[in-house]
Design a protein around this motif. Structure first.
Motif, PDB file in Angstrom:
ATOM      1  N   TYR A  82      -5.030 -10.766 -12.660  1.00  0.00           N
ATOM      2  CA  TYR A  82      -4.274 -10.642 -11.595  1.00  0.00           C
ATOM      3  C   TYR A  82      -3.789 -12.111 -11.115  1.00  0.00           C
ATOM      4  O   TYR A  82      -4.656 -12.816 -10.831  1.00  0.00           O
ATOM      5  CB  TYR A  82      -5.332 -10.271 -10.423  1.00  0.00           C
ATOM      6  CG  TYR A  82      -5.663  -8.614 -10.682  1.00  0.00           C
ATOM      7  CD1 TYR A  82      -4.614  -7.872 -10.229  1.00  0.00           C
ATOM      8  CD2 TYR A  82      -6.872  -8.287 -10.625  1.00  0.00           C
ATOM      9  CE1 TYR A  82      -4.930  -6.567 -10.347  1.00  0.00           C
ATOM     10  CE2 TYR A  82      -7.327  -6.924 -10.735  1.00  0.00           C
ATOM     11  CZ  TYR A  82      -6.247  -6.220 -10.709  1.00  0.00           C
ATOM     12  OH  TYR A  82      -6.629  -4.721 -10.795  1.00  0.00           O
TER      13      TYR A  82
ATOM     14  N   PRO B 242     -22.802  -7.401 -10.557  1.00  0.00           N
ATOM     15  CA  PRO B 242     -22.668  -7.706  -9.182  1.00  0.00           C
ATOM     16  C   PRO B 242     -21.318  -7.423  -8.565  1.00  0.00           C
ATOM     17  O   PRO B 242     -20.186  -7.496  -9.390  1.00  0.00           O
ATOM     18  CB  PRO B 242     -22.613  -9.388  -9.289  1.00  0.00           C
ATOM     19  CG  PRO B 242     -23.349  -9.503 -10.560  1.00  0.00           C
ATOM     20  CD  PRO B 242     -23.013  -8.284 -11.228  1.00  0.00           C
TER      21      PRO B 242
ATOM     22  N   GLY C 249     -17.735  -7.457  -7.448  1.00  0.00           N
ATOM     23  CA  GLY C 249     -16.436  -8.328  -8.016  1.00  0.00           C
ATOM     24  C   GLY C 249     -16.435  -8.612  -9.541  1.00  0.00           C
ATOM     25  O   GLY C 249     -15.716  -9.080  -9.799  1.00  0.00           O
ATOM     26  N   CYS C 250     -17.330  -8.110 -10.364  1.00  0.00           N
ATOM     27  CA  CYS C 250     -17.650  -8.322 -11.559  1.00  0.00           C
ATOM     28  C   CYS C 250     -16.495  -7.457 -12.389  1.00  0.00           C
ATOM     29  O   CYS C 250     -16.492  -7.749 -13.633  1.00  0.00           O
ATOM     30  CB  CYS C 250     -18.898  -8.076 -12.176  1.00  0.00           C
ATOM     31  SG  CYS C 250     -19.396  -6.144 -12.120  1.00  0.00           S
TER      32      CYS C 250
ATOM     33  N   HIS D 278     -23.882   0.366  -7.943  1.00  0.00           N
ATOM     34  CA  HIS D 278     -24.613  -1.046  -7.799  1.00  0.00           C
ATOM     35  C   HIS D 278     -26.119  -0.851  -7.918  1.00  0.00           C
ATOM     36  O   HIS D 278     -26.800  -2.091  -7.964  1.00  0.00           O
ATOM     37  CB  HIS D 278     -24.275  -1.267  -6.205  1.00  0.00           C
ATOM     38  CG  HIS D 278     -23.032  -1.988  -5.988  1.00  0.00           C
ATOM     39  ND1 HIS D 278     -22.173  -1.620  -5.250  1.00  0.00           N
ATOM     40  CD2 HIS D 278     -22.917  -3.197  -6.190  1.00  0.00           C
ATOM     41  CE1 HIS D 278     -21.134  -2.422  -4.919  1.00  0.00           C
ATOM     42  NE2 HIS D 278     -21.726  -3.612  -5.700  1.00  0.00           N
TER      43      HIS D 278
HETATM   44  N1  ATP Z   1      -5.088  -5.735  -6.970  1.00  0.00           N
HETATM   45  C1  ATP Z   1      -5.891  -6.784  -7.142  1.00  0.00           C
HETATM   46  N2  ATP Z   1      -5.242  -8.122  -6.909  1.00  0.00           N
HETATM   47  C2  ATP Z   1      -5.956  -9.198  -7.221  1.00  0.00           C
HETATM   48  N3  ATP Z   1      -7.193  -9.247  -7.470  1.00  0.00           N
HETATM   49  C3  ATP Z   1      -7.909  -7.927  -7.644  1.00  0.00           C
HETATM   50  C4  ATP Z   1      -7.226  -6.667  -7.497  1.00  0.00           C
HETATM   51  N4  ATP Z   1      -8.144  -5.907  -7.736  1.00  0.00           N
HETATM   52  C5  ATP Z   1      -9.267  -6.446  -8.011  1.00  0.00           C
HETATM   53  N5  ATP Z   1      -9.017  -7.845  -7.944  1.00  0.00           N
HETATM   54  C6  ATP Z   1     -10.081  -8.777  -8.247  1.00  0.00           C
HETATM   55  O1  ATP Z   1     -10.650  -8.378  -9.531  1.00  0.00           O
HETATM   56  C7  ATP Z   1     -11.980  -8.497  -9.496  1.00  0.00           C
HETATM   57  C8  ATP Z   1     -12.674  -7.465  -9.921  1.00  0.00           C
HETATM   58  O2  ATP Z   1     -12.484  -6.387  -9.071  1.00  0.00           O
HETATM   59  P1  ATP Z   1     -13.196  -5.032  -9.002  1.00  0.00           P
HETATM   60  O3  ATP Z   1     -12.745  -4.212  -7.936  1.00  0.00           O
HETATM   61  O4  ATP Z   1     -13.157  -4.361 -10.402  1.00  0.00           O
HETATM   62  O5  ATP Z   1     -14.836  -5.424  -8.707  1.00  0.00           O
HETATM   63  P2  ATP Z   1     -16.046  -4.621  -8.768  1.00  0.00           P
HETATM   64  O6  ATP Z   1     -17.078  -4.969  -9.934  1.00  0.00           O
HETATM   65  O7  ATP Z   1     -15.535  -3.050  -8.706  1.00  0.00           O
HETATM   66  O8  ATP Z   1     -16.684  -4.779  -7.353  1.00  0.00           O
HETATM   67  P3  ATP Z   1     -17.630  -3.759  -6.307  1.00  0.00           P
HETATM   68  O9  ATP Z   1     -18.697  -3.572  -6.790  1.00  0.00           O
HETATM   69  O10 ATP Z   1     -17.541  -4.810  -5.061  1.00  0.00           O
HETATM   70  O11 ATP Z   1     -16.672  -2.724  -6.017  1.00  0.00           O
HETATM   71  C9  ATP Z   1     -12.446  -9.257  -8.096  1.00  0.00           C
HETATM   72  O12 ATP Z   1     -12.409 -10.638  -8.097  1.00  0.00           O
HETATM   73  C10 ATP Z   1     -11.106  -8.768  -7.402  1.00  0.00           C
HETATM   74  O13 ATP Z   1     -10.897  -9.774  -6.342  1.00  0.00           O
END
Ligand code: ATP
Ligand code: MG
Lengths: 244, 325
Positions: free
Chosen positions: B14, B38, B40-41, B197
């Motif tokens: 991204y 965790p 955001g991973c 989680h």
């Molecule tokens: N549309 C986007 N634009 C920019 N960055 C993004 C976008 N979607 C996700 N990210 C970034 O990509 C990374 C992974 O996001 P993701 O949503 O897959 O995390 P996650 O593991 O599902 O977290 P959570 O457990 O909080 O749902 C994060 O750092 C997030 O900020």
């Protein structure tokens, strides 16, 4: 079912209201009781029924224009192709409403001359805002999760609009239509200023010859139309959005 | 080809942030793979690549052997079940209509749709006669989650993507949903990618766990192996200090007991002195802490098949038994 029942009920209410307008003698007695006989308080150049029918068709046709232009416009500017025009359309419709309708009427005069065309134009511009802006609000308030789920289940853009966004925007859209229509019914009372008819005739005539009976007759009738329009559209809103 | 989903060096950017980095992962057909890590991973990102809600910036992703970028996105999505945390039921549709969304998109006829919806509502434990004509607002959070699962299964997809499907309910409902979900999965045997989680949920449900960290796969293993052989301190910390207890939760009493030759005579056994062989060793431990000594282990017919004591519930014994085929 529920919708059919609501439609029948409201059709009866409208019939009753126009029946009331048709009861010329009743209005005469009422106005004479309130205002006295001299000058004769009942408008004499047209029956109340004629005036009311003219009035509702002025407002109704202008409303039709608002629907035909306003709804597609609002949908279009929320699609990817129309997105760039979103803010332009929002400001233009807002401008249409900040412009006093009387001013629009007189500005339209040199172009369309005396008569109902100028009235339709003024009413159309004036009624556009509530419909467009609440449709925009309705479409933009569709839950992001529902949208995500819809896309994830394989809906294309058109299906998202028809199956998800429009139905969910419906309550807001209907509320906007209602505001527009009630506004148009009230504003259509200015029509006689540029030579068109409607319930504004007794009001404006009454003001110029200082006959309060005329003014009262027109004003009460306009208020009754606006109230019933509001009631009917509210009723429809409730019956066609059972989930809300 | 036994992998239903195959990530080959997949990357997702991204702007300048790297959300996923060189992901190589195979999800075998019919298995339930849990993505955990965790916040955001990159779990949701990884999940949403599969039905092309987002597209990879690098590498290759095969779904049932086909490169997702060569598939028609809309068709692909209709063939994959999708459940999100917030459920995303459509508030203006009845429960029946919600479950029938994908069948409608596929133009099934009315009767077929309705009977399929009724069948699925029954399967997730909601009586169709009672709930079918309600609107989502008229259901509890747990009931809505069930509808979300039924909806994802409607067109009988072979792959199911679930992003924290039990995230929004209380712990007791959550546990019930997990158990019913396990029962359903044993029946339908779908390939499932499941984000959570909650390590306990992962250990309970998963055939394999993919533990992620900062957009990379930290360890990909069966729950037993993840708990027994954490590959790094990060994994060790993540699974928690009670990982041996969690391991006990994954094994049955029968697999740790001392077997006895089957006796013909059926004993009249008292409640506290016996456990079923199918019970988890973790539950047996709790009973042993209560009763002390030794418990008889019974089969489903009430026959004695072995005995179990605290000494059998050791890590060494688990290691020993798990190594045996
Ligand atoms: N549309 C986007 N634009 C920019 N960055 C993004 C976008 N979607 C996700 N990210 C970034 O990509 C990374 C992974 O996001 P993701 O949503 O897959 O995390 P996650 O593991 O599902 O977290 P959570 O457990 O909080 O749902 C994060 O750092 C997030 O900020
Ligand atoms: Mg997430």
């Amino acid at each position: 079912m529920k919708l059919a029942r609501a439609l029948i009920k409201n059709a009866l209410l409208w019939a009753a209201l126009f029946g009331l307008f048709a009861w010329q003698d009743g209005w005469k007695i009422l106005l004479e009781t309130l205002m006295g006989r001299n000058p004769p308080p009942l408008f004499n150049r047209a029956t109340l029924l004629q005036l009311a029918l003219e009035h509702i068709s002025l407002a109704g046709l202008a409303m039709l224009g608002v629907l035909i232009v306003g709804l597609p416009l609002a949908v279009w500017v929320t699609r990817s192709t129309g997105k760039p025009f979103l803010s332009l359309v929002s400001s233009l419709t807002a401008l249409g409403q900040t412009f006093p309708p009387v001013a629009v009427l007189f500005l339209a005069l040199p172009i369309f001359g005396f008569g109902s065309t100028s009235v339709y134009l003024a009413l159309f511009l004036y009624g556009l805002l509530p419909t467009v802006s609440s449709t925009l609000v309705g479409l933009s308030s569709v839950n992001e999760n529902a949208r995500d789920a819809a896309r994830g289940m394989g809906m294309n853009e058109g299906q998202m609009l028809v199956r998800l966004e429009l139905p969910l925007a419906l309550p807001a859209v209907l509320a906007g239509l209602r505001t527009s229509f009630v506004l148009l019914i009230a504003t259509a009372a200015l029509a006689p200023l540029v030579g068109a008819g409607g319930l504004g005739q007794p009001i404006i005539a009454g003001l110029s010859v200082n006959n309060l009976g005329y003014v009262l007759e027109g004003a009460v009738a306009v208020a009754l139309l606006a109230l019933l329009a509001d009631y009917t559209l509210r009723d429809l809103e409730r019956t066609i959005t059972p989930w809300a | 080809m036994t992998a239903a989903i195959e990530f080959q060096g997949v990357e997702k950017r991204y702007g300048t942030t790297l959300a996923l980095e060189n992901i190589t992962l195979e999800v075998p057909k019919g298995e339930l793979v849990v993505l955990i890590g965790p916040s955001g991973c990159g779990k949701s990102t990884l999940l949403r690549l599969v039905n092309r809600m987002i597209e990879p910036s690098g590498g290759k992703l095969l779904v049932e052997g086909q490169n997702v970028l060569e598939a028609d996105a809309v068709r692909l999505r209709r063939s994959i079940g999708y459940v999100i945390q917030s459920i995303g039921l459509f508030p203006h549709m009845t429960i029946f209509e919600n479950v029938e969304v994908v069948p409608s998109l596929l133009n099934w006829d009315k009767l077929k749709k309705r009977s399929r919806a009724a069948e699925l509502l029954n399967m997730v434990g909601l009586e169709p006669e009672k709930f079918g004509s309600r609107y989502p607002k008229q259901l509890s959070g747990g009931q809505q989650q069930r509808v979300g699962i039924a909806r994802a299964l409607a067109a009988d997809p072979q792959i199911l993507l679930m992003d924290e499907p039990f995230g929004a309910v209380d712990p007791i409902t959550r546990e019930r949903l997990q158990e019913e979900f396990l029962r359903i999965q044993r029946e339908i045997q779908k390939t499932i990618l499941f984000v959570t989680h909650d390590i306990d949920e992962a250990v309970k449900l998963a055939d394999r766990i993919c533990l992620m960290r900062d957009g990379k796969v930290e360890q990909y293993a069966t729950p037993e192996n993840l708990l027994a052989y954490p590959s790094s301190d990060f994994v060790r910390d993540f699974v928690g200090a009670d990982r041996e207890l969690k391991r006990l939760g994954r094994v049955s009493v029968a697999s740790l007991m001392r077997p006895v030759a089957k006796v013909d005579i059926r004993f009249q056994t008292s409640e506290t002195a016996s456990v079923l062989g199918t019970l988890s060793a973790r539950d047996a431990l709790s009973r042993l802490l209560e009763a002390g000594g030794e418990l008889l282990v019974l089969d489903a017919q009430g026959g004695i098949i072995g005995t179990i004591s605290l000494n059998d519930l050791t890590v060494a014994n688990m290691d020993y038994r798990q190594r045996k085929p």
